[in-house]
Design a protein around this motif. Structure first.
Motif, PDB file in Angstrom:
ATOM      1  N   LEU A  67     -52.053  -7.982   0.316  1.00 15.23           N
ATOM      2  CA  LEU A  67     -52.393  -9.389   0.139  1.00 15.23           C
ATOM      3  C   LEU A  67     -52.164  -9.770  -1.319  1.00 15.23           C
ATOM      4  O   LEU A  67     -52.588  -9.050  -2.231  1.00 15.23           O
ATOM      5  N   ASN A  75     -48.316  -9.656   3.066  1.00  9.12           N
ATOM      6  CA  ASN A  75     -48.914 -10.932   3.474  1.00  9.12           C
ATOM      7  C   ASN A  75     -49.214 -11.720   2.198  1.00  9.12           C
ATOM      8  O   ASN A  75     -50.346 -11.819   1.735  1.00  9.12           O
ATOM      9  N   ARG A  85     -48.829 -15.252  -0.060  1.00  2.00           N
ATOM     10  CA  ARG A  85     -48.697 -16.703   0.117  1.00  2.00           C
ATOM     11  C   ARG A  85     -47.321 -17.150  -0.389  1.00  2.00           C
ATOM     12  O   ARG A  85     -46.966 -16.894  -1.544  1.00  2.00           O
ATOM     13  N   TYR A 110     -55.403 -13.538   4.648  1.00  2.00           N
ATOM     14  CA  TYR A 110     -55.320 -13.876   3.230  1.00  2.00           C
ATOM     15  C   TYR A 110     -56.678 -14.227   2.634  1.00  2.00           C
ATOM     16  O   TYR A 110     -56.911 -14.001   1.441  1.00  2.00           O
ATOM     17  N   ARG A 150     -58.535 -11.866   0.358  1.00  4.12           N
ATOM     18  CA  ARG A 150     -58.032 -11.568  -0.980  1.00  4.12           C
ATOM     19  C   ARG A 150     -59.083 -11.842  -2.053  1.00  4.12           C
ATOM     20  O   ARG A 150     -58.968 -11.355  -3.194  1.00  4.12           O
TER      21      ARG A 150
END
Length: 257
Positions: free
Chosen positions: A167, A189, A191, A207, A210
């Motif tokens: 993440l 994963n 963004r 997410y 995170r």
């Protein structure tokens, strides 16, 4: 002698003692637990080595042993030992900047070799951290404060393997990094950048976890010798960061027992 506020508990000492050097040739050294308590006192308070209370032994002993054992790799082995049980299914990466105190900024070397960089707030050092699914540190690294988070992390991701997920925020979004992790069997994963034409798969549900890496940085900055960099030598400062990480690991064990 009663235990002081920042002293190691019996459980913490039981985990640390087996990793410490056992070579006692020559003059008998000051008790390891006593000296370590002094090192952790300085780490937690951010005070100069010279201000370590006498109950921990000579302040020169605390400082010298901290540096000698750093050079001997003791602190690295200690972090490796306490972090063996990390949860690797989901890992998170991020970085945080810390201010360099004026006493640390006087070393006459180039900024990059000192892991110090110039920013609007003055000299800063950046701590990069890879943490596990419980927010406990797996890998730590220093760079100058203006270093790019994503590019600086590339040498920290080699251990991610099949079935594992990384993440990260948008600073870690790159096709090259995603492809490399995919070749290792892991999934990034991360963004995506808002200007991407080909948007990769992204789970907003995963997410949200995170925030655990942010919580790690909050915890580690409770140690004032980490929250502000007082060490001129980046190796000594990184050793302080790792010792703070060891304490976080040990407390996580105590909280589950």
């Amino acid at each position: 002698m009663p235990m002081a506020r920042f002293d190691l508990t019996d459980a913490e000492w039981a985990a640390i003692e087996p990793v410490l050097p056992t070579d006692t040739r020559g003059v008998e050294r000051v008790d390891d637990r006593r000296v370590l308590n002094g090192i952790f006192w300085r780490l937690r308070t951010g005070a100069p080595w010279a201000d370590i209370p006498a109950r921990y032994g000579p302040q020169t002993t605390c400082g010298n042993r901290f540096r000698r054992w750093r050079k001997a790799g003791v602190w690295d082995r200690l972090l490796d030992a306490v972090s063996k049980a990390y949860d690797g299914d989901v890992q998170m990466i991020d970085a945080t900047s810390v201010r360099v105190h004026q006493h640390a900024a006087t070393a006459k070397k180039d900024d990059r070799s000192r892991c110090m960089g110039h920013s609007r707030g003055g000299l800063t050092t950046k701590i990069h951290a890879l943490v596990d699914a419980e927010g406990r540190p797996i890998a730590l690294k220093l760079t100058e404060g203006q270093a790019h988070d994503g590019r600086s992390s590339d040498d920290m991701l080699g251990a991610l393997g099949p079935g594992q997920t990384l993440l990260g925020d948008r600073a870690y979004d790159s096709d090259e990094r995603r492809d490399r992790l995919a070749q290792q069997g892991a999934w990034a994963n991360v963004r995506p950048m808002p200007n991407r034409k080909n948007v990769p798969a992204f789970s907003a549900f995963l997410y949200r976890y995170r925030n655990l890496v942010e919580r790690f940085f909050n915890k580690i900055k409770h140690f004032r010798a980490v929250a502000t960099r007082y060490d001129k030598d980046p190796a000594n400062y990184l050793a302080s960061v790792k010792l703070a990480a060891v304490r976080i690991w040990l407390r996580s064990y105590e909280s589950t027992t």
